[in-house]
Design a protein around this motif. Structure first.
Motif, PDB file in Angstrom:
ATOM      1  N   THR A 256       0.803  -1.347  -0.092  1.00 60.09           N
ATOM      2  CA  THR A 256      -0.124   0.148   0.014  1.00 60.09           C
ATOM      3  C   THR A 256       0.809   1.272   0.006  1.00 60.09           C
ATOM      4  O   THR A 256       0.492   2.301  -0.125  1.00 60.09           O
ATOM      5  N   LEU A 257       2.051   1.113   0.089  1.00 59.21           N
ATOM      6  CA  LEU A 257       2.983   2.344   0.444  1.00 59.21           C
ATOM      7  C   LEU A 257       4.244   2.269  -0.376  1.00 59.21           C
ATOM      8  O   LEU A 257       5.086   1.309  -0.461  1.00 59.21           O
ATOM      9  N   SER A 259       7.317   4.364  -0.169  1.00 57.48           N
ATOM     10  CA  SER A 259       8.273   5.319   0.511  1.00 57.48           C
ATOM     11  C   SER A 259       8.667   6.640  -0.258  1.00 57.48           C
ATOM     12  O   SER A 259       9.149   6.605  -1.306  1.00 57.48           O
ATOM     13  N   ASP A 284       3.138  10.297   1.041  1.00 57.67           N
ATOM     14  CA  ASP A 284       3.429   9.160  -0.003  1.00 57.67           C
ATOM     15  C   ASP A 284       2.608   7.953  -0.041  1.00 57.67           C
ATOM     16  O   ASP A 284       2.466   7.554  -0.775  1.00 57.67           O
ATOM     17  N   LEU A 285       2.123   7.953   1.411  1.00 61.92           N
ATOM     18  CA  LEU A 285       0.874   6.841   1.230  1.00 61.92           C
ATOM     19  C   LEU A 285      -0.186   7.536   0.415  1.00 61.92           C
ATOM     20  O   LEU A 285      -0.957   6.536  -0.481  1.00 61.92           O
ATOM     21  N   THR A 288       0.360   7.074  -3.183  1.00 65.36           N
ATOM     22  CA  THR A 288       0.230   5.664  -3.640  1.00 65.36           C
ATOM     23  C   THR A 288      -1.331   5.261  -3.693  1.00 65.36           C
ATOM     24  O   THR A 288      -1.792   4.574  -4.907  1.00 65.36           O
ATOM     25  N   CYS A 340      -4.984   9.503   6.037  1.00 62.87           N
ATOM     26  CA  CYS A 340      -4.997   8.795   4.583  1.00 62.87           C
ATOM     27  C   CYS A 340      -6.379   7.816   4.856  1.00 62.87           C
ATOM     28  O   CYS A 340      -6.849   7.720   3.718  1.00 62.87           O
TER      29      CYS A 340
END
Length: 476
Positions: A256-257, A259, A284-285, A288, A340
């Motif tokens: 899911t991520l 970096s 970043d999360l 994505t 998020c």
């Protein structure tokens, strides 16, 4: 009557905590097994002996590396040097100085003989960002470097978006101003993207602490386990996260991520989704998730998962060594996670998004978001049970012992897989130090991270906080 209700409540909370602990450790053991299988299946196109042949026989896609920088003076020149030394022929490096108040820009200008140049405003029109003050380029030919000096946006995302706007290549790597990228990391990431049987939206690598490693010409020449206890604990965290967690999730098509320290993306997809979210603590999360949602909502077929994890593509980064800076970082990270999951709650457990929604987003919610709350409830239940005389010491000791052993087992698997597959920390003294840190971590370090994540539940700043840089240890 009240005493009976209190006892029943403690029993319910105790059973819930025990069930949660068992589920968490079971998931970690599953990821450990999945990671072991995944690392054993490393694709031939990404092995060291094949990379040179790969570059000769395939037309490499041009890549722009975007490096946001804010007060990175002590580390920025080695970081850029490592990027310019990447073993990849079609490369452009764009450093975006986000209004640094130290000598970041001056060091770059001096080290790379930069001169100011003019670019039209439309060069930065693809995504919104704070105004650009100047663009600098080397006076010598053959150095693929641009330095963009802009007004401070107070956000890493704002700086990245300016770099993405300027890029004229089909692929973009988003990096860090304090990171040292291994020479073959970019070639490995691009090769993995090209050879993957699906059509992933992003490629992530492995992040490791550079603290106390020996560095020469922008490259880590001797990895070392950090001597600082907090930094050494972060090394264990990173090994569990990347060598076990992300490698295991990658085999289950549920990463899911990617970096923010090292991630490969397609330029047009970044622009189409609106770039990174300015002011978001988990940019970043967030990017994505938005890229995956954009692709899946458009009906894109991505067998093998929408996010590809390449564990052998490594970036070394300086991690915090003080409680104040580390605490600020972890509070920011957890607030970013909360935001998020709040913004993208529709993806949690949603079968429409396959493994990403069913496994990845569910894992983030159950074992990242809720973990500090469940852990805190567990500790409070133990205290209340002891105070009321309802605590069974034998059961409590057995549960605590099993949890500790399972945690140490996951850490041991992460260290073993890292050494077995990559063999970076070969010094016996380093491994002995890592072993001692692993024993102490649950008692000294984990309570700190629990406290910081609980503090993240309260509102706080969304500004891009600077981390004081110690600089790299130069090899003698």
């Amino acid at each position: 009557m009240l005493a009976e209700l209190s006892t029943e409540l403690l029993v319910v909370l105790g059973v819930a905590g025990l069930g949660y602990t068992v589920a968490l450790q079971a998931v970690m053991l599953l990821l450990s097994a999945s990671a072991a299988v995944s690392l054993a299946r490393l694709g031939p196109s990404r092995r060291s002996g094949r990379l040179a042949e790969l570059r000769r026989t395939a037309d490499p896609a041009p890549v722009t590396v975007v490096v946001p920088a804010y007060n990175e003076g002590p580390v920025i020149v080695p970081a850029v040097t490592s990027l310019l030394a990447l073993d990849y022929p079609a490369l452009q490096v764009v450093v975006v100085n986000d209004g640094s108040t130290d000598d970041t820009l001056e060091r770059l200008v001096t080290a790379f003989d930069l001169l100011p140049t003019q670019l039209p405003p439309e060069a930065f029109a693809a995504l919104p960002g704070r105004p650009v003050r100047a663009v600098w380029q080397p006076c010598r030919r053959g150095i693929p470097l641009r330095v963009v000096d802009k007004e401070a946006g107070g956000s890493k995302a704002d700086a990245i978006n300016v770099g993405v706007s300027l890029a004229d290549t089909p692929l973009i790597v988003v990096g860090d101003g304090d990171g040292l990228v291994e020479p073959q990391a970019l070639a490995r990431a691009v090769a993995a993207l090209r050879d993957h049987r699906g059509d992933p939206v992003a490629v992530g690598g492995t992040i490791l602490p550079v603290n106390d490693c020996e560095v020469s010409a922008g490259q880590v020449v001797r990895p070392r386990v950090p001597r600082n206890f907090l930094a050494a604990c972060q090394l264990l965290e990173y090994l569990r996260s990347f060598v076990v967690g992300k490698a295991g999730m990658g085999a289950l098509a549920s990463v899911t991520l990617v970096s923010g320290a090292f991630g490969l993306f397609r330029t047009e997809e970044l622009r189409r989704v609106g770039g990174f979210a300015v002011g978001h603590l988990g940019e970043d999360l967030d990017i994505t998730i938005r890229l995956v949602q954009q692709a899946m909502d458009a009906g894109r077929d991505m067998p093998g998962g929408p996010v590809l994890q390449v564990p052998e593509a490594v970036l070394w980064t300086e991690v915090p060594e003080t409680l104040r800076v580390l605490g600020r970082q972890r509070i920011r990270w957890h607030r970013g996670l909360i935001t998020c999951l709040r913004d993208h709650w529709r993806l949690i457990g949603n079968p429409r998004y396959r493994g990403f929604g069913l496994l990845g987003m569910t894992y983030l919610t159950a074992f990242e978001l809720l973990a500090p709350l469940m852990e805190a409830i567990g500790y409070l239940t133990l205290v209340a049970a002891a105070a009321t005389g309802a605590l069974d010491l034998v059961v409590a000791a057995a549960v605590a012992g099993c949890a500790l052993l399972a945690g140490w087992l996951t850490t041991g698997v992460a260290v073993y897989l890292q050494e077995r597959r990559f063999g970076r920390y070969r010094d016996t003294a380093d491994l002995a130090r890592l072993f001692l840190v692993a024993l102490a971590e649950p008692f000294l370090y984990r309570p700190l991270t629990l406290w910081w994540r609980l503090r993240a539940l309260a509102p706080g700043s969304t500004q891009w906080g600077a981390m004081p840089r110690k600089g790299f240890v130069e090899a003698t």
